[in-house]
Design an enzyme around this catalytic site. Structure first.
Site, PDB file in Angstrom:
ATOM      1  N   HIS A 213       0.821  -1.203   0.000  1.00 56.18           N
ATOM      2  CA  HIS A 213       0.000   0.000   0.000  1.00 56.18           C
ATOM      3  C   HIS A 213       0.865   1.266   0.000  1.00 56.18           C
ATOM      4  O   HIS A 213       0.423   2.324  -0.435  1.00 56.18           O
ATOM      5  CB  HIS A 213      -0.935   0.002   1.208  1.00 56.18           C
ATOM      6  CG  HIS A 213      -2.063  -0.975   1.091  1.00 56.18           C
ATOM      7  ND1 HIS A 213      -3.197  -0.719   0.348  1.00 56.18           N
ATOM      8  CD2 HIS A 213      -2.234  -2.219   1.605  1.00 56.18           C
ATOM      9  CE1 HIS A 213      -4.025  -1.755   0.427  1.00 56.18           C
ATOM     10  NE2 HIS A 213      -3.452  -2.674   1.182  1.00 56.18           N
ATOM     11  N   ASP A 220      -7.364  -2.580  -1.923  1.00 59.29           N
ATOM     12  CA  ASP A 220      -8.282  -3.483  -1.229  1.00 59.29           C
ATOM     13  C   ASP A 220      -9.677  -3.152  -1.726  1.00 59.29           C
ATOM     14  O   ASP A 220     -10.162  -2.026  -1.546  1.00 59.29           O
ATOM     15  CB  ASP A 220      -8.200  -3.281   0.282  1.00 59.29           C
ATOM     16  CG  ASP A 220      -6.898  -3.808   0.861  1.00 59.29           C
ATOM     17  OD1 ASP A 220      -6.251  -4.642   0.211  1.00 59.29           O
ATOM     18  OD2 ASP A 220      -6.520  -3.370   1.973  1.00 59.29           O
ATOM     19  N   GLU A 268      -5.993 -13.580   0.270  1.00 59.47           N
ATOM     20  CA  GLU A 268      -6.737 -12.325   0.356  1.00 59.47           C
ATOM     21  C   GLU A 268      -7.459 -12.045  -0.967  1.00 59.47           C
ATOM     22  O   GLU A 268      -6.906 -11.420  -1.866  1.00 59.47           O
ATOM     23  CB  GLU A 268      -5.801 -11.159   0.697  1.00 59.47           C
ATOM     24  CG  GLU A 268      -5.173 -11.261   2.074  1.00 59.47           C
ATOM     25  CD  GLU A 268      -4.434  -9.997   2.473  1.00 59.47           C
ATOM     26  OE1 GLU A 268      -4.339  -9.077   1.638  1.00 59.47           O
ATOM     27  OE2 GLU A 268      -3.961  -9.931   3.618  1.00 59.47           O
ATOM     28  N   HIS A 271      -7.495  -8.243  -2.108  1.00 59.95           N
ATOM     29  CA  HIS A 271      -6.282  -7.446  -2.348  1.00 59.95           C
ATOM     30  C   HIS A 271      -5.803  -7.627  -3.787  1.00 59.95           C
ATOM     31  O   HIS A 271      -5.344  -8.690  -4.178  1.00 59.95           O
ATOM     32  CB  HIS A 271      -5.177  -7.885  -1.370  1.00 59.95           C
ATOM     33  CG  HIS A 271      -3.938  -7.049  -1.440  1.00 59.95           C
ATOM     34  ND1 HIS A 271      -3.535  -6.225  -0.412  1.00 59.95           N
ATOM     35  CD2 HIS A 271      -2.994  -6.904  -2.402  1.00 59.95           C
ATOM     36  CE1 HIS A 271      -2.406  -5.619  -0.744  1.00 59.95           C
ATOM     37  NE2 HIS A 271      -2.052  -6.028  -1.947  1.00 59.95           N
TER      38      HIS A 271
END
Length: 304
Positions: A213, A220, A268, A271
């Protein structure tokens, strides 16, 4: 306005024991697969040898004449020339289908920067960001190219009746520092010593500079169907749409299921990472997670 929580229990690095178990299982599967391939190959060679020995040999008429002999000698030379030409034009002989120079060029692409718990974002990595959502919200920006691609992707999804939201994008190193320090303090307050508190905090929140990030390329995503950042997102129409179309806009699923031993991050589905359209096509075609793909590029580039 929703904001990503630094205490999200689903977003953590795997323990060493979990990683070791996954690697052993993966090695066993690969070993069994290799054994099967060898068995098939040996059986095929045996069949061909048996077939060759069973065929009758025949001598072509006129093959003993000087002219025929000259023609026979010329044929291999012609074949060798053709083979050489084909070899020069053939694709690189490696799984990625790239030359060493092409691999190095991809590694040099700023969109392909590898940032994880062992690879810090380069100190000289600079970029501009752009709003991907409400200007009053937090962490709703991405690098300009990634933002433009996300907005186009979001528009395309909407045309298909699917809503994709940006939940969290770029986080400054300063913001990441705050998340990490708060989580470290949480474990200090639980009675852990400094080193243990930092290690436990890093299992939940990447240290400053070690989060994707921080480079403005990670997003996300969620949707009205599922607003939480957890595995439940994989059961949504938004996730299914992203799996089918995100690559067309330059995004890849960064932490796929089954790659936890390499990424050292749990699966995830929310993501997504921007790498550019061409790079996304290459990564997806390889079937490798991002860590393995970068490692393969580095190995290939070293051959130059």
């Amino acid at each position: 306005m929703n904001q990503v929580s630094s205490s999200n229990p689903h977003r953590r690095r795997l323990t060493r024991a979990e990683i070791a178990r996954r690697r052993r299982r993966r090695a066993l599967r690969r070993g069994l697969g290799l054994l099967l391939v060898v068995c098939i190959a040996v059986g095929g060679v045996s069949f061909l040898l048996t077939r060759k020995n069973s065929l009758p040999t025949a001598k072509a008429a006129g093959s003993s004449s000087p002219a025929a002999s000259a023609g026979s000698a010329a044929a291999p030379a012609s074949s060798a020339a053709a083979s050489g030409s084909a070899a020069e034009n053939a694709a690189p002989d490696n799984a990625l289908g790239l030359t060493a120079a092409e691999a190095q060029a991809i590694l040099n692409d700023p969109m392909m920067v590898l940032v994880n718990h062992t690879n810090k974002m380069p100190d000289n990595y600079t970029f501009e960001t752009k709003e991907c959502g409400s200007s009053t919200s937090v962490n709703k920006t991405l690098q300009t190219a990634a933002c433009d691609a996300f907005l186009e992707m979001q528009k395309a999804a909407a045309a298909d009746g699917v809503t994709v939201w940006m939940q969290s994008g770029y986080r400054s190193v300063k913001y990441q520092t705050g998340l990490y320090e708060r989580k470290t303090q949480y474990y200090r307050d639980k009675g852990y010593d400094e080193a243990t508190a930092k290690e436990m905090a890093a299992a939940v929140v990447n240290p400053p500079g070690y989060s994707e990030h921080n480079c403005g390329l990670a997003a996300d995503l969620n949707s009205p169907e599922h607003t939480g950042l957890d595995e439940g997102f994989e059961n949504t129409a938004a996730f299914r749409w992203l799996c089918e179309h995100a690559g067309e806009y330059g995004f890849i699923l960064r932490y796929p299921k089954g790659a936890e031993d390499k990424t050292e991050i749990t699966y995830e589905p929310w993501h997504w990472r921007y790498v550019g359209v061409e790079n996304a096509a290459r990564v997806n075609a390889s079937g490798l997670c991002f860590e393995d793909y970068i490692a393969s590029l580095r190995t290939l580039a070293e051959q130059s």
